[in-house]
Design an enzyme around this catalytic site. Structure first.
Site: not given
Ligand code: PLP
Length: 369
Positions: A58-59, A129, A159, A181, A217, A309
């Site tokens: 997600g990040t 989140n 989320q 995840h 990849t 975090c």
């Molecule tokens: N965005 C939201 C709303 C999240 O809750 C999270 C992770 O907790 C992320 C982004 C980041 O995702 P990732 O941990 O897969 O990088």
């Protein structure tokens, strides 16, 4: 993990280990697995297969959207409650941050006020989140199209996907982030939907995978596993929301009843209709959540206070601050998350352990006074 996702992860990792960018038989087999997963994710997200870009979570999807989305030049805008994966990139670009109301819902007038024809990207998350609050994305899109015609609209649906129909609720967004995840898939795998015609500059340059938008990849087994998790999540979502929502209500109501001085974040009366079903977020007066988390862990309840975090340190929540929760109360925040495997027994345990922990801390604080 969802059993279906674990099965796919192990199967693909052992049986289809080829590099999907190669030309030989094993590579073509891996390519087929990747194509199938892309179709599944596209259907789950209301997109075409050619609009799905696989990422390492997600990040990465959020950073790609904020740094790369929209025509170059111009400013970026997001809400004050975004995950740091959006907020920090926006802040590093000197972007604008829009407030939310006491329920944690974006202030549409303030959003309109922050927009003009120089804005290149607006990012408003679908579900938060910490608070679990769902944003009114169709209304947001209307304001963005009116006030910032050049801007692309990004939504962090990381989320949300477990709980709401992202294909419908995020249909007006140009860019959509998800992370496996959060819905029973593996960690370190995600996707960004990039609608046809949306300007997006790649952040990772190299072999040109993912239509030049994300070189590297692909994690084929992880992606197949994410698709398996997404498929079950969508097929069972309505039932999961009904079952887990009832568990969450029993948990939140039970804790509020048993523990005096409890506030449920963003919830007036007992109306949780603007929250995802798995979110129970409470603040207890006169305690510090760090000490509570320690007691809960001893009782077999694994919870968090603000967002998780990397350091594991409990930082004051920027989400609660944006919702106007006073700092002293935010210090006693507790975030209990439920998911598809949550059971009545889990709720029974939390209903026993949490009130005991809060009572013990208050007693200790009283003795010290
Ligand atoms: N965005 C939201 C709303 C999240 O809750 C999270 C992770 O907790 C992320 C982004 C980041 O995702 P990732 O941990 O897969 O990088």
């Amino acid at each position: 993990m969802r059993p279906e996702a674990l099965e796919a992860l192990l199967r693909v990792q052992t049986e289809s280990y080829g590099n999907p960018s190669g030309a030989h038989l094993l590579a073509r087999q891996a390519r087929r697995v990747l194509d199938d997963a892309r179709e599944v994710m596209a259907a789950a997200l209301g997109a075409d297969a050619g609009e799905v870009v696989f990422t390492g979570g997600g990040t990465e999807a959020d950073n790609l959207a904020v740094f790369g989305g929209g025509e170059p030049g111009g400013t970026v805008v997001c809400t004050a409650i975004e995950h740091h994966a959006v907020l920090h990139p926006v802040e590093s670009l000197g972007g604008r941050v829009v407030p939310v109301d006491a329920r944690g819902i974006v202030d549409l007038d303030a959003l309109a006020g922050a927009l003009d024809d120089r804005v290149r990207l607006v990012s408003v998350m679908l579900a938060n989140n910490e608070s679990g609050v769902v944003q009114p994305l169709p209304d947001v899109a209307r304001v963005v199209r009116e006030r910032a015609p050049r801007a692309v609209l990004h939504t962090d649906a990381v989320q949300a996907f477990h709980w709401v129909d992202v294909a419908t609720l995020a249909r007006d967004a140009d860019l959509i982030s998800v992370s496996a995840h959060k819905f029973g898939g593996p960690k370190g795998v995600g996707a960004l939907v990039v609608r046809k015609g949306t300007p997006l500059r790649a952040m990772l340059l190299g072999g040109g995978q993912e239509r030049e938008l994300r070189s590297g990849t692909q994690n084929v087994a992880g992606i197949a596993s994410m698709a398996a998790a997404a498929e079950v999540t969508v097929a069972t979502r309505v039932d999961t929301v009904a079952r887990v929502g009832a568990l969450r209500d029993r948990l939140a109501d039970g804790l509020r009843e048993q523990i005096g001085g409890t506030t449920e974040s963003g919830v007036a009366d007992h109306d949780r209709s603007h929250k995802v079903a798995g979110s129970c977020h409470l603040c207890f007066e006169e305690i510090e959540s760090e000490a509570l988390l320690f007691l809960l862990e001893r009782g077999g309840v694994y919870a968090s206070a603000a967002s998780s975090c990397a350091s594991g340190a409990q930082e004051p929540s920027h989400v609660l601050a944006a919702m106007g929760v006073p700092r002293e109360l935010a210090q006693g925040s507790l975030r209990l998350s439920l998911g598809w495997p949550s059971s009545q027994d889990d709720v029974d345990l939390a209903l026993e352990v949490v009130p005991g922990g809060v009572a013990q801390l208050r007693k200790m604080a009283g003795a010290l006074r």
